[in-house]
Design a protein around this motif. Structure first.
Motif, PDB file in Angstrom:
ATOM      1  N   GLY A 183      42.709  78.401  48.272  1.00 47.01           N
ATOM      2  CA  GLY A 183      43.663  78.298  47.176  1.00 47.01           C
ATOM      3  C   GLY A 183      45.048  77.914  47.643  1.00 47.01           C
ATOM      4  O   GLY A 183      45.710  77.044  47.048  1.00 47.01           O
ATOM      5  N   GLU A 184      45.492  78.532  48.732  1.00 40.00           N
ATOM      6  CA  GLU A 184      46.844  78.277  49.232  1.00 40.00           C
ATOM      7  C   GLU A 184      47.063  76.819  49.607  1.00 40.00           C
ATOM      8  O   GLU A 184      48.191  76.321  49.560  1.00 40.00           O
ATOM      9  CB  GLU A 184      47.126  79.170  50.440  1.00 40.00           C
ATOM     10  N   ALA A 185      45.994  76.139  49.970  1.00 36.89           N
ATOM     11  CA  ALA A 185      46.118  74.729  50.346  1.00 36.89           C
ATOM     12  C   ALA A 185      46.362  73.828  49.133  1.00 36.89           C
ATOM     13  O   ALA A 185      46.747  72.666  49.292  1.00 36.89           O
ATOM     14  CB  ALA A 185      44.847  74.269  51.069  1.00 36.89           C
ATOM     15  N   ARG A 186      46.188  74.386  47.914  1.00 35.90           N
ATOM     16  CA  ARG A 186      46.251  73.539  46.715  1.00 35.90           C
ATOM     17  C   ARG A 186      47.312  73.941  45.688  1.00 35.90           C
ATOM     18  O   ARG A 186      47.826  73.082  44.984  1.00 35.90           O
ATOM     19  CB  ARG A 186      44.877  73.554  46.033  1.00 35.90           C
ATOM     20  N   LEU A 187      47.595  75.235  45.568  1.00 37.20           N
ATOM     21  CA  LEU A 187      48.484  75.687  44.494  1.00 37.20           C
ATOM     22  C   LEU A 187      48.974  77.098  44.792  1.00 37.20           C
ATOM     23  O   LEU A 187      48.471  77.744  45.716  1.00 37.20           O
ATOM     24  CB  LEU A 187      47.766  75.646  43.147  1.00 37.20           C
ATOM     25  N   PRO A 188      49.965  77.613  44.029  1.00 35.68           N
ATOM     26  CA  PRO A 188      50.408  78.992  44.250  1.00 35.68           C
ATOM     27  C   PRO A 188      49.231  79.965  44.137  1.00 35.68           C
ATOM     28  O   PRO A 188      48.527  79.986  43.129  1.00 35.68           O
ATOM     29  CB  PRO A 188      51.428  79.225  43.135  1.00 35.68           C
ATOM     30  N   THR A 189      49.015  80.746  45.192  1.00 35.36           N
ATOM     31  CA  THR A 189      47.858  81.643  45.271  1.00 35.36           C
ATOM     32  C   THR A 189      48.316  83.032  45.665  1.00 35.36           C
ATOM     33  O   THR A 189      49.117  83.185  46.586  1.00 35.36           O
ATOM     34  CB  THR A 189      46.836  81.108  46.297  1.00 35.36           C
ATOM     35  N   LEU A 204      45.154  74.081  36.911  1.00 38.62           N
ATOM     36  CA  LEU A 204      45.535  75.489  37.047  1.00 38.62           C
ATOM     37  C   LEU A 204      47.007  75.564  37.437  1.00 38.62           C
ATOM     38  O   LEU A 204      47.502  74.712  38.172  1.00 38.62           O
ATOM     39  CB  LEU A 204      44.706  76.180  38.137  1.00 38.62           C
ATOM     40  N   ASP A 205      47.674  76.614  36.970  1.00 37.23           N
ATOM     41  CA  ASP A 205      49.065  76.839  37.381  1.00 37.23           C
ATOM     42  C   ASP A 205      49.151  77.754  38.589  1.00 37.23           C
ATOM     43  O   ASP A 205      50.075  77.642  39.396  1.00 37.23           O
ATOM     44  CB  ASP A 205      49.860  77.428  36.207  1.00 37.23           C
ATOM     45  N   LEU A 206      48.191  78.668  38.713  1.00 39.64           N
ATOM     46  CA  LEU A 206      48.164  79.574  39.859  1.00 39.64           C
ATOM     47  C   LEU A 206      46.769  80.167  39.987  1.00 39.64           C
ATOM     48  O   LEU A 206      45.950  80.073  39.073  1.00 39.64           O
ATOM     49  CB  LEU A 206      49.224  80.675  39.715  1.00 39.64           C
TER      50      LEU A 206
END
Length: 407
Positions: free
Chosen positions: A328-334, A307-309
């Motif tokens: 989500g914030e712990a892994r990628l732009p959320t 995923l990109d975001l």
């Protein structure tokens, strides 16, 4: 003329098949999404013009939320000309609460309240939201002579049962939750309702560790009480009431964090009293909401995909939605948004910042070229709002979803 609803000790029972069937069409027209159902049927994914949207396998309304909304709609249908009141937000979603207000149901609390408790008269009908209500408020309504449409979630009531059991056994309830949240206020009140039980609310692992250190080593009582001001029962004494504890939780917390709270408290009691005596000092029951866990598990699986975001949709004051955003914030732009209007353009998005507890703006959020966007939503978010967000995403790429689905 006899009402089609039945009454038992002030509680109005609207869950008759004929009543519930009559409100389904109205509820579906407000919150259903054909687009979301089509995407689910296509493997939870839709792509066009270099944009791919992937839906989590579990998202949106849970059974408890659906039941609460159904009962509120049923109350208005059964009593079209009676004044109806609700104690507060039925769920944490602004669009749903606006719809409830548009049906002429008056809110008794909140920034947009329409009435006060003093306005209530014997026989008035009051809706109890999905979070439940505290014991004192319910007793006050009973004294007035109000009738209830009780939409309290069954998972919440399961936690209440545990807390009441702790209270009867002289066990202090350590509640993992948010002391200011309606559900936790209702849950903590159960500790004092049927005995002289006590409670303490811990919000996170830092607070849990503080309590654990106090259990094992003691400490400054005045400092303890200042730190947890507003989060413990009247007369709570950490030197006395931490000797026998039982863990409970707000149902919408992260399961992993609640389990860690339980583990750390258990270890503290072993350190203090020895493992052989643990059963005299410690209780624990798993009371995490199944729907909350299903949505967290589904997001965890989605985050394993490229995923990109991630877009997380729901009310900013929704606890279970906030935890999805944290994951989500712990892994990628959320980006945590409450509706499609927050996708201002492909260059600007308005979203809720959990750390600052306010809405902020981020620029250049949607990359040019091929992009994969994950989408999930909290248990209080209706599918029509999810559809609006997906439509908006494709509009930002100049793509009509209707044309896409026609292929």
């Amino acid at each position: 003329m006899t009402s089609p609803a039945t009454h038992v000790q002030g509680k109005i029972n609207l869950r008759r098949p004929d009543i519930m069937e009559a409100v389904q069409a109205q509820v579906m027209s407000h919150y259903r999404s054909e687009l979301v159902e089509r995407i689910r049927a296509r493997g939870h994914e839709i792509s066009a013009g270099g944009l791919t949207v992937k839906l989590a396998r579990q998202f949106g309304f849970c059974y408890g939320v659906e039941r609460a909304i159904d009962l509120a709609y049923a109350a208005r249908k059964v009593f079209p000309d009676r004044p109806l009141y609700i104690l507060g937000e039925i769920i944490h979603n602004p669009e749903v609460n606006d719809q409830i207000r548009a049906m002429g149901i008056k809110f008794l609390t909140g920034s947009q309240k329409d009435a006060d408790m003093e306005d209530l008269r014997p026989g008035d009908i009051v809706i109890i939201p999905a979070f439940g209500t505290d014991v004192a408020t319910r007793r006050r309504l009973e004294e007035i002579g109000c009738q209830f449409v009780d939409t309290t979630c069954g998972d919440v009531m399961s936690v209440w049962k545990r807390v009441r059991q702790y209270s009867r056994e002289g066990v202090t309830s350590i509640i993992h939750g948010k002391a200011w949240h309606e559900e936790t206020k209702a849950t903590s009140s159960q500790a004092r309702a049927y005995g002289s039980g006590h409670y303490l609310v811990v919000y996170n692992l830092e607070e849990t560790d503080y309590v654990c250190r106090y259990i094992v080593h003691g400490g400054n009582k005045e400092e303890f009480l200042r730190k947890f001001a507003g989060a413990y029962s009247e007369g709570f004494d950490p030197d006395v009431h931490l000797e026998v504890i039982g863990v409970a939780n707000q149902t919408t917390m992260l399961r992993g964090e609640t389990e860690e709270v339980q583990r750390r408290l258990r270890n503290a009691m072993i350190q203090k009293y020895g493992e052989a005596n643990l059963h005299r000092h410690f209780r624990y029951f798993d009371t995490i909401c199944g729907a909350t866990q299903d949505r967290q598990d589904a997001l965890e699986k989605l985050l394993e995909e490229p995923l990109d975001l991630l877009l997380v949709i729901g009310g900013y004051n929704s606890s279970n939605t906030s935890h999805l955003a944290e994951m989500g914030e712990a892994r990628l732009p959320t980006y945590f948004i409450k509706n499609a209007s927050k996708l201002v353009s492909n260059k600007l998005i308005r979203h809720f910042n959990l750390q600052r507890q306010e809405e902020i703006e981020t620029r250049d959020w949607l990359p040019d070229g091929p992009v994969i966007v994950g989408v999930t939503a909290g248990a209080s978010c209706p599918n029509n709002l999810i559809e609006d967000v997906i439509r908006r995403l494709f509009e930002l790429r100049g793509i009509s979803v209707q044309e896409l689905l026609a292929t």
